[in-house]
Design a protein around this motif. Structure first.
Motif, PDB file in Angstrom:
ATOM      1  N   UNK A 270       2.970  26.285  68.373  1.00  0.00           N
ATOM      2  CA  UNK A 270       3.972  25.942  67.365  1.00  0.00           C
ATOM      3  C   UNK A 270       3.595  26.448  65.977  1.00  0.00           C
ATOM      4  N   UNK A 271       2.296  26.497  65.679  1.00  0.00           N
ATOM      5  CA  UNK A 271       1.853  26.929  64.354  1.00  0.00           C
ATOM      6  C   UNK A 271       1.501  28.408  64.299  1.00  0.00           C
ATOM      7  N   UNK A 272       1.721  29.124  65.414  1.00  0.00           N
ATOM      8  CA  UNK A 272       1.430  30.560  65.441  1.00  0.00           C
ATOM      9  C   UNK A 272       2.538  31.338  64.726  1.00  0.00           C
ATOM     10  N   UNK A 273       2.293  32.621  64.522  1.00  0.00           N
ATOM     11  CA  UNK A 273       3.296  33.469  63.877  1.00  0.00           C
ATOM     12  C   UNK A 273       4.574  33.571  64.703  1.00  0.00           C
ATOM     13  N   UNK A 274       4.468  33.369  66.027  1.00  0.00           N
ATOM     14  CA  UNK A 274       5.633  33.494  66.902  1.00  0.00           C
ATOM     15  C   UNK A 274       6.687  32.419  66.606  1.00  0.00           C
ATOM     16  N   UNK A 275       6.253  31.228  66.156  1.00  0.00           N
ATOM     17  CA  UNK A 275       7.175  30.131  65.865  1.00  0.00           C
ATOM     18  C   UNK A 275       7.176  29.797  64.377  1.00  0.00           C
ATOM     19  N   UNK A 331      10.050  23.734  71.043  1.00  0.00           N
ATOM     20  CA  UNK A 331       9.189  24.448  70.095  1.00  0.00           C
ATOM     21  C   UNK A 331       9.655  25.884  69.939  1.00  0.00           C
ATOM     22  N   UNK A 332      10.005  26.522  71.066  1.00  0.00           N
ATOM     23  CA  UNK A 332      10.409  27.932  71.016  1.00  0.00           C
ATOM     24  C   UNK A 332      11.667  28.142  70.191  1.00  0.00           C
ATOM     25  N   UNK A 333      12.498  27.122  70.077  1.00  0.00           N
ATOM     26  CA  UNK A 333      13.729  27.258  69.281  1.00  0.00           C
ATOM     27  C   UNK A 333      13.454  27.184  67.785  1.00  0.00           C
ATOM     28  N   UNK A 400       1.153  38.003  73.290  1.00  0.00           N
ATOM     29  CA  UNK A 400       1.691  37.428  72.064  1.00  0.00           C
ATOM     30  C   UNK A 400       1.559  35.914  71.994  1.00  0.00           C
ATOM     31  N   UNK A 401       1.125  35.283  73.098  1.00  0.00           N
ATOM     32  CA  UNK A 401       0.949  33.839  73.140  1.00  0.00           C
ATOM     33  C   UNK A 401       2.239  33.050  73.027  1.00  0.00           C
ATOM     34  N   UNK A 402       3.382  33.658  73.425  1.00  0.00           N
ATOM     35  CA  UNK A 402       4.668  33.000  73.210  1.00  0.00           C
ATOM     36  C   UNK A 402       5.507  32.815  74.474  1.00  0.00           C
ATOM     37  N   UNK A 403       4.910  33.007  75.655  1.00  0.00           N
ATOM     38  CA  UNK A 403       5.666  32.831  76.901  1.00  0.00           C
ATOM     39  C   UNK A 403       5.606  31.354  77.297  1.00  0.00           C
ATOM     40  N   UNK A 404       6.398  30.545  76.623  1.00  0.00           N
ATOM     41  CA  UNK A 404       6.361  29.105  76.836  1.00  0.00           C
ATOM     42  C   UNK A 404       6.830  28.708  78.232  1.00  0.00           C
ATOM     43  N   UNK A 405       7.764  29.470  78.811  1.00  0.00           N
ATOM     44  CA  UNK A 405       8.299  29.115  80.126  1.00  0.00           C
ATOM     45  C   UNK A 405       7.227  29.217  81.205  1.00  0.00           C
TER      46      UNK A 405
END
Length: 452
Positions: A270-275, A331-333, A400-405
């Motif tokens: 959640x605190x990464x650049x991706x979100x 979080x991804x939203x 990218x550390x953003x594949x939440x699914x």
């Protein structure tokens, strides 16, 4: 109108169940304040302090791996501390684990950084984390065994739940301490600010020592020691008579993966650049979820005293699998209100069902002579997997550390073994304490009745 009233524990001093439960709550809160302070630091600070900040993805992965190191040490600690607890008593373990956790956590706050000591810094960090893991290995098993063996019949679920509500209380305190720390200017945060929560463990050790030194040994252990005597090799008896239940506890303990992924990986994501959510706002999600859990855990545990351990545990395991997927999606939203709401539902409400009932559920599987060993070895082996679930999640989430699914599916898969374990276990909430762990333990607990 007639209502059941628990039979009084004739061999226990008046008020001792509440004293044991309070000692379990406060001790676990103080102990797990230390443990979860590390989790917050591992997600937010240690990648920049102890690892190569020029490669942030790799630094985060290594930092999260150090979080899992303590879980890897926990099975070894469980073997040793479980043996000692079943030989020498519950009280000695509860005092020792608290002092060890306080010392190891204080030392983390004193460590040199990578800029000061090079590669020696992360090595020292891992060593302190191993000591934390050994301490935690005996803490929950000792506290839950103590409260279970002091609890009156028909309320074992309620009284043992104090151990886990204490754990959530410790996580809440650690989060609240980190909220103002996280708001410090970057240079102050990375130089001295991150050390403060770890230095506070001196107070943890002192307060916990005073509380637990005043607690009596449990009547069940005292009776065991005075009667047929303690077992010389609890592990041998455990594996010969209770191997199936040890496997059930190992599988059930994988539910802790929900906690580690919620507390550490989701915070880092959640605190990464991706979100791009702020550290402070996400720490508040954890704080409020834990605040709700403090109320939910004893309520779920009380329900388990009425309807059984298995159905409540199953609600927690199945519900957590679904709710965590919703939380990671939120979080991804980038929607903070949605993230906050689903975080409270997932962790504060549904996970609390399994979390609040397992101390009684697992402890009631074993006889007094091997109870601490059975709970410690079973839970800590499962928790070892749960600890490294954070590291696996970081890898599964992609470069990218953003594949939440993918992480959501991984978390759901880790909830399957707990479901199987619960479905295959015996229901024990009505079994008398002296028959717990016996193969023919089917006789229900007698209840006094009064007319209202």
């Amino acid at each position: 109108m007639s209502v059941p009233v628990p039979a009084p524990a004739s061999d226990a001093p008046a008020g001792q169940p509440w004293k044991a439960a309070t000692a379990a709550w406060i001790g676990s809160a103080l102990e797990y304040y230390d443990f979860f302070a590390y989790g917050s630091a591992a997600a937010l600070i240690f990648p920049k302090v102890f690892f190569d900040a020029s490669a942030p993805t790799t630094a985060t992965l290594l930092s999260l791996a150090t979080f899992g190191v303590a879980y890897a040490a926990r099975p070894l600690g469980a073997l040793v501390l479980g043996h000692v607890g079943d030989r020498l008593g519950r009280k000695k373990i509860m005092v020792f684990t608290l002092l060890l956790m306080g010392l190891s956590t204080f030392l983390i706050g004193c460590l040199p950084t990578r800029a000061q000591a090079g590669s020696l810094a992360p090595v020292l960090l891992v060593l302190c984390r191993v000591l934390q893991g050994i301490s935690a290995a005996g803490e929950q098993a000792g506290a839950s065994s103590m409260s279970l063996e002091h609890a009156p019949e028909h309320r074992r679920g309620f009284f043992t739940s104090f151990t886990l509500s204490g754990t959530q209380g410790g996580q809440l305190i650690a989060t609240l301490v980190f909220i103002p720390i996280a708001r410090l200017p970057e240079d102050q945060l990375l130089s001295w600010g991150w050390r403060v929560p770890f230095w506070l463990s001196v107070a943890v050790a002192v307060v916990g020592y005073v509380i637990r030194r005043r607690l009596r040994e449990t009547p069940a252990f005292a009776k065991q020691a005075a009667g047929e005597g303690v077992v010389r090799l609890p592990l041998a008896v455990l594996l010969r008579e209770h191997w199936a239940d040890v496997l059930r506890v190992i599988a059930g303990a994988l539910i802790a993966s929900v906690s580690t992924i919620f507390t550490v990986w989701a915070l880092a994501y959640a605190t990464s650049d991706a979100v791009g959510m702020s550290r402070t706002s996400m720490l508040w999600v954890g704080a409020l979820a834990n605040l709700v859990a403090l109320a939910a855990i004893p309520l779920w545990a009380t329900l388990s005293d009425r309807i059984g351990r298995r159905p409540v545990f199953l609600i927690g395991a199945v519900g957590s699998a679904a709710a965590m997927a919703g939380y990671l999606w939120a979080i991804s939203t980038g929607s903070y209100p949605l993230t906050l709401a689903l975080g409270i539902v997932a962790f504060g409400v549904l996970y609390s069902a399994a979390n609040g009932v397992w101390p009684a559920f697992y402890g009631e599987m074993f006889a007094t002579r091997v109870r601490l060993s059975g709970v410690a070895i079973g839970t800590q082996t499962g928790f070892a997997v749960a600890g490294f679930a954070v590291t696996f999640a970081a890898r599964i989430a992609g470069p990218g550390g953003d594949d939440w699914s993918a992480v959501a599916l991984f978390t759901a898969a880790l909830c399957v073994p707990p479901v199987v374990a619960a479905l295959s276990a015996r229901e024990t909430h009505t079994v008398p304490a002296e028959l717990l762990g016996e193969r023919d333990a089917r006789r229900p607990v007698p209840a006094q009745r009064v007319t209202a």
